[in-house]
Design an enzyme around this catalytic site. Structure first.
Site, PDB file in Angstrom:
ATOM      1  N   LYS A  34       0.828  -1.037   0.259  1.00  0.00           N
ATOM      2  CA  LYS A  34       0.132  -0.017  -0.356  1.00  0.00           C
ATOM      3  C   LYS A  34       1.003   1.251  -0.073  1.00  0.00           C
ATOM      4  O   LYS A  34       0.380   2.383   0.136  1.00  0.00           O
ATOM      5  CB  LYS A  34      -1.017   0.073   1.164  1.00  0.00           C
ATOM      6  CG  LYS A  34      -1.950  -1.148   1.369  1.00  0.00           C
ATOM      7  CD  LYS A  34      -3.053  -0.828   2.367  1.00  0.00           C
ATOM      8  CE  LYS A  34      -2.463  -1.093   3.677  1.00  0.00           C
ATOM      9  NZ  LYS A  34      -3.509  -1.059   4.650  1.00  0.00           N
ATOM     10  N   CYS A  35       2.250   1.286  -0.168  1.00  0.00           N
ATOM     11  CA  CYS A  35       2.953   2.146  -0.275  1.00  0.00           C
ATOM     12  C   CYS A  35       2.823   2.931  -1.453  1.00  0.00           C
ATOM     13  O   CYS A  35       2.834   2.572  -2.599  1.00  0.00           O
ATOM     14  CB  CYS A  35       4.476   1.769  -0.017  1.00  0.00           C
ATOM     15  SG  CYS A  35       5.710   2.955   0.008  1.00  0.00           S
TER      16      CYS A  35
END
Length: 160
Positions: A34-35
């Site tokens: 999710k970066c």
């Protein structure tokens, strides 16, 4: 000491020794699906495909230390495969800093002191390991995987 002295665990819970990669060049990277840097998965996969036959392996180590990973190692690995086409080995979610850090990452950060103050600053910190199991170079999150190509090619050209 070298990375061959460490045992790690795949996303499915299978533990193994990094000694299985003896003689290969490795890119070890801490990841998070999710970066904002997650698109680097595609570039890392491209490096893996392009240089694997020459002796390069990319190893992904998800961490939720920066609160940007899914809840389970299996979910993270599935997301990497379905979203970015990752085929390189992925591992269990584990910390990369502090007292709870995976021993491998403790070693990697100690080997790159004082340039980086011993800590992983963010997701997608990359380590290039030579054919002898030693840290050759550390790359900051912002360094795109394709910028590593000259160093990867030089490491691949070295004799075992």
């Amino acid at each position: 000491m070298s990375i061959y002295d460490f045992e790690v665990t795949r996303e499915d819970g299978t533990a193994y020794s990094l000694d299985r990669y003896r003689g290969q060049v490795l890119v070890i990277v801490n990841t998070a699906t999710k970066c904002g840097y997650a698109p680097q998965f595609a570039a890392l996969e491209q490096l893996y495909k392009q240089y694997h036959a020459a002796g390069l392996t990319v190893l992904g180590f998800p961490s939720n230390q920066f609160k940007q990973e899914l809840k389970s190692s299996a979910e993270a690995a599935t997301a990497c495969r379905t979203t970015y086409g990752v085929t390189f080995p992925m591992h269990q979610i584990a910390p990369v800093n502090g007292k709870e850090a995976q021993p491998l990452f403790h070693y990697l950060t100690q080997e790159t002191e004082p340039d980086f103050a011993g800590r992983i600053r963010w997701n997608f910190t990359k380590f290039l390991i030579d054919r002898h199991g030693h840290v050759r170079q550390r790359y900051d999150t912002r360094i795109k995987p394709e910028a590593m190509i000259p160093d990867i090619e030089a490491a691949l050209a070295e004799k075992v």
